[in-house]
Design a protein around this motif. Structure first.
Motif, mmCIF file in Angstrom:
data_model
loop_
_atom_site.group_PDB
_atom_site.id
_atom_site.type_symbol
_atom_site.label_atom_id
_atom_site.label_comp_id
_atom_site.label_asym_id
_atom_site.label_seq_id
_atom_site.Cartn_x
_atom_site.Cartn_y
_atom_site.Cartn_z
ATOM 1 N N VAL A 1 -8.740 15.701 6.150
ATOM 2 C CA VAL A 1 -8.919 14.253 6.019
ATOM 3 C C VAL A 1 -8.403 13.541 7.274
ATOM 4 C CG1 VAL A 1 -8.246 12.193 4.720
ATOM 5 C CG2 VAL A 1 -8.825 14.297 3.496
ATOM 6 N N GLN B 1 -8.162 15.696 -10.175
ATOM 7 C CA GLN B 1 -8.926 14.732 -9.378
ATOM 8 C C GLN B 1 -8.002 13.637 -8.835
ATOM 9 O OE1 GLN B 1 -11.838 15.929 -8.302
ATOM 10 N NE2 GLN B 1 -12.848 13.963 -8.744
ATOM 11 N N ASP B 2 -7.095 13.217 -9.708
ATOM 12 C CA ASP B 2 -6.189 12.142 -9.328
ATOM 13 C C ASP B 2 -5.252 12.570 -8.189
ATOM 14 O OD1 ASP B 2 -6.499 9.688 -10.669
ATOM 15 O OD2 ASP B 2 -4.339 9.697 -11.106
ATOM 16 N N GLU B 3 -4.836 13.795 -8.250
ATOM 17 C CA GLU B 3 -3.946 14.298 -7.193
ATOM 18 C C GLU B 3 -4.705 14.498 -5.883
ATOM 19 O OE1 GLU B 3 -0.639 16.723 -9.892
ATOM 20 O OE2 GLU B 3 -2.511 17.699 -9.308
ATOM 21 N N ILE B 4 -5.964 14.868 -5.992
ATOM 22 C CA ILE B 4 -6.776 15.001 -4.779
ATOM 23 C C ILE B 4 -6.894 13.642 -4.082
ATOM 24 C CG2 ILE B 4 -9.079 15.542 -3.880
ATOM 25 C CD1 ILE B 4 -9.365 17.627 -6.097
ATOM 26 N N TRP B 5 -7.140 12.627 -4.884
ATOM 27 C CA TRP B 5 -7.181 11.275 -4.311
ATOM 28 C C TRP B 5 -5.840 10.958 -3.627
ATOM 29 C CZ3 TRP B 5 -10.933 7.336 -4.131
ATOM 30 C CH2 TRP B 5 -10.464 6.093 -3.703
ATOM 31 N N ASP B 6 -4.757 11.297 -4.313
ATOM 32 C CA ASP B 6 -3.433 11.052 -3.717
ATOM 33 C C ASP B 6 -3.319 11.693 -2.325
ATOM 34 O OD1 ASP B 6 -2.455 9.647 -5.885
ATOM 35 O OD2 ASP B 6 -1.401 11.358 -6.772
ATOM 36 N N TYR C 1 -6.189 20.517 3.139
ATOM 37 C CA TYR C 1 -7.082 19.393 2.850
ATOM 38 C C TYR C 1 -6.614 18.133 3.585
ATOM 39 C CZ TYR C 1 -9.728 15.940 0.175
ATOM 40 O OH TYR C 1 -10.561 14.913 -0.186
ATOM 41 N N TYR D 1 0.854 -1.203 0.000
ATOM 42 C CA TYR D 1 0.000 0.000 0.000
ATOM 43 C C TYR D 1 0.887 1.250 0.000
ATOM 44 C CZ TYR D 1 -4.800 1.743 0.673
ATOM 45 O OH TYR D 1 -6.036 2.291 0.484
ATOM 46 N N GLY E 1 -5.590 12.631 -0.204
ATOM 47 C CA GLY E 1 -6.438 11.988 0.802
ATOM 48 C C GLY E 1 -5.982 10.577 1.135
ATOM 49 N N ALA E 2 -5.561 9.833 0.122
ATOM 50 C CA ALA E 2 -5.200 8.433 0.343
ATOM 51 C C ALA E 2 -3.878 8.337 1.116
ATOM 52 C CB ALA E 2 -5.107 7.705 -0.997
ATOM 53 N N ALA F 1 -4.774 9.068 4.631
ATOM 54 C CA ALA F 1 -5.496 7.955 5.250
ATOM 55 C C ALA F 1 -4.535 6.820 5.586
ATOM 56 C CB ALA F 1 -6.592 7.460 4.301
ATOM 57 N N ALA G 1 2.377 1.711 -3.421
ATOM 58 C CA ALA G 1 1.377 2.115 -4.411
ATOM 59 C C ALA G 1 1.120 3.623 -4.314
ATOM 60 C CB ALA G 1 0.077 1.342 -4.195
ATOM 61 N N LEU G 2 1.201 4.155 -3.119
ATOM 62 C CA LEU G 2 0.934 5.584 -2.929
ATOM 63 C C LEU G 2 2.189 6.441 -3.072
ATOM 64 C CD1 LEU G 2 -1.418 5.315 0.166
ATOM 65 C CD2 LEU G 2 -2.075 6.196 -2.078
ATOM 66 N N LYS H 1 4.235 5.670 -6.718
ATOM 67 C CA LYS H 1 3.413 5.797 -7.928
ATOM 68 C C LYS H 1 3.980 6.887 -8.853
ATOM 69 C CE LYS H 1 -1.289 7.487 -8.883
ATOM 70 N NZ LYS H 1 -0.980 8.929 -8.761
#
Lengths: 194, 194, 194, 194, 194, 194
Positions: free
Chosen positions: E130, E152-157, E126, E54, E159-160, E163, E57-58, E61
């Motif tokens: 989170v 959008q993809d960077e926003i996911w990055d 942000y 995990y 937050g993920a 997390a 992957a983050l 990437k």
């Protein structure tokens, strides 16, 4: 149930260095009694002297915020810190300075519901942020004060008074310093403003 | 700066159902003025009636907690909720019931530093938990009260009074209901207890 | 592990004043069982009567918010107060009133992620503020509701329902009042809305 | 009002790497539907694969906590994080694993008021601390679990499950991942335990 | 005073499955030492493998956020969670990735006062939401990031990553995993940026 | 991105009253640079003088807490207040006073996980309570310190240092006072303690 002035040793004026004893005597003469906070801090004369100097530099400084505005900051932020001595003692001074017998209790319980001018409300909003979440202060907070008419110098005043009484509030709560009985009723018989 | 009694419509006694008008008139006769909270809730007569009934069931109930203890709960928990009306109005009543001109301000600012008996302190500790973190109440909280001498019935009183004034505090803060000027000075000239 | 209804004495309907016994019997007839909250409050008949009157004044009042909206407020604010009885019992009523088997769980866990109209979201945002930070309510909160189409009267409804269930939540958590088993499954087999 | 599964791109199984597509198909076969969380994370196959591996390592691991205990941790901590997807989906699994139609709602609203054994209560107390205040964990927390009968390995399980679902809860709340409608009613018709 | 690596069993590389042992050996070769977190998680090889997958992957990437941005998120959110291991270890990596010997301490203590570009400040605002209040994320939070130039993809990055390290922070705090001494001084002698 | 020392006017030593200029010059000689906090407070010489007097009364006072203990309090409480200047500057001094290159970062991120003696841990536990919840201080807090071997005088020291730096932290955060670059690396090359 106790009426001790402090959990720490209490020193009488007669055992204080002369400069401090004189200075406190002058205050006592004006108010009619020796405020307990001085007796409670007297076992640490150097700290007490610096405390009084800092207090006077902020609260007696000519120009800038009015005396009533300064006391309003003290009462609002000390209430946020649940500091019994400061709310009771400075509540009395605020009533007198503002010539308003209601304002101290209003500000102490909930400044948002007090009889405030927009300027006063902006001032207290900032003071409370310095008291409770100073780390989150951002340029927008200072812009809001500038829009409400405060100069840079006055903004410093608001924050510095808040910071100083934050120190005072913590000392009082640590030592459980008891407000003099006299403070509770001072300024309560002033005429109510329309 | 405004002196409105409420952000919502205010209804005079003359426009109230007779039972409510009479009941409030009796209160006004005793205190010398009509407490604003009644005028602010009068646009909802059914709610006002239930409010008064609930209040009386808890605050006028014979036996159990003393009147002063009940008011002490109201002041402490209303202060925790920053409710100006309730702290000012019930602060006045507390001074009178407790025959103590200092206790209301002490309890409002920081009950931990107030002149309390151990019984009173245990009572307020529980009341504050009901006011602020009722979901965390556990059997140990009730045991602590039992050890401090409270009966099951009195424990219910403490919690129920807290819960009822939690309702009151929220209505007041939602509507910005203004305490009558008279409340601020009531009971302040009582002799100070040793 | 216990299935007691309350930590305090529980009184059966047969030992209640007739007016209360009748009133609760009517409710029981409709729902098929006696909701535990009545049995848990029955040892205080005057408080129970005022509680039921207040409840009905807010929840049965003609006009204003829809029945489903009122229950939505109850579920959202009771969840914020971690009140098991109110979330479970009023969750059931919300499912039925809203004809929506999913909405209660959605609102209870996180209203921001629930299937809400903008009006409902504005309503719950305000209700949560009254529940958790009523002291911070400012004119902007009321303007936001006005913009979302709520009348002054409906704003009072939102706040008053929240305040009333804040009382209820605290009583329930103090007494650990247990929701009836029946509530959990009520309204769960309704068709899912598109 | 929207029924989107996620604020981020949603990818169908047909566009997933075969290993993931197969794995999810197996799950879908068992439950009768594809849980939305997989579709919502599928635009990041490597993260999804690690997510599933981590999940299985904790939740399918032989020995240690029972399956029902693990789900109980998920529901309680996800509720503390206001995670709609996890509370609804794992609430369903908890009902089934625990063969108890009431336990999920009880735990989600207030675990202190749920029908728990002392062991389960100790477990959730620790889980909630890991979820909300892990930085404050001290040796006493581990001793309390040891006294409640948990092995070192089981303590790790409690904390690690909590930590993993803390990740999951944040992803879900960031992306507003919607629980499948099917989850809400699963396990609700099981017989109620005495 | 203890220098244990973890409160839980610590397993040496020699007792790990080969794939993990090899993978960690490669990391150790690069950094010159085996980061303690691997030894502390090694008693759970399946969890460790998923954790590393995990993580990679983050954090490995290709495309999207820069390596320095990712580490900045880790340091800021781990500081919010008071995670000593992650702040110290990833603080070192951040200094190196950002070629900036000051940035890690600045971000760890108060990101609002750090030398950040507006893009970085928006990113951390942000990330902190989170980490601390993911349940309150609303569309406006995503719009703010879009305006700051994030896809959008960077926003996911953002937050993920937040997390995932929220998981890591909780494991570390549960187990009191000790940062290797080497991390503290890494990257501190880099030239200071103008 | 800015490298301003403060949001408020910065005054050079040459424009300060001689006593202050001399005093700061002496400090600058010892450390090799003028700490920014003096330049940032210099526009208010009376406040600066009181600030320095108070600081020295607490931090240079003979007897009582060791110098390292005092700095440890400063770092731990300033970290709780997210004060970048104080954590970075006093972190450097702590490393030097304690002859320990790791302790400052440990204490700043999470004192519970730092290499502390039980005495130091008791000291910081109290300091943090004074910093964050002074209103809740009760006799039990003082007993715990007495049991850990602290005299009444040392207890005052802990609380007063915390209170003073609470003032300092608020001024710094209000004015965004920037730590000198030199502080970051001071004391980092000391030998690591076993």
């Amino acid at each position: 149930m106790t009426k001790d002035i402090s959990r720490f040793p209490v020193v009488g004026l007669e055992n204080l260095p002369t400069d401090l004893a004189d200075r406190i005597a002058t205050i006592a003469e004006k108010s009619g009694f020796v405020p307990n906070v001085f007796l409670a801090m007297a076992h640490r004369p150097d700290e007490l002297r610096a405390f009084m100097d800092y207090h006077d530099a902020l609260m007696e400084k000519p120009g800038g915020l009015t005396k009533a505005e300064r006391e309003m900051i003290v009462v609002a932020t000390s209430a946020a810190n649940d500091c019994q001595y400061c709310v009771v003692a400075h509540g009395a001074i605020l009533r007198i300075r503002a010539k308003n017998p209601l304002i101290a209790d209003q500000v102490a319980v909930n400044w948002r519901k007090a009889d405030l001018t927009p300027r006063e409300a902006a001032m207290l909003r900032y003071a409370l942020k310095v008291a409770l979440r100073a780390q989150e202060i951002e340029p927008a907070d200072h812009s809001a004060l500038a829009e409400a008419g405060f100069t840079q110098d006055e903004i410093w005043d608001i924050g510095a008074i808040t910071a100083f009484f934050g120190l005072s509030n913590r000392i009082v709560n640590m030592a459980t310093i008891r407000p003099n009985d006299e403070f509770y009723s001072l300024g309560r018989n002033l005429p109510i403003k329309d």
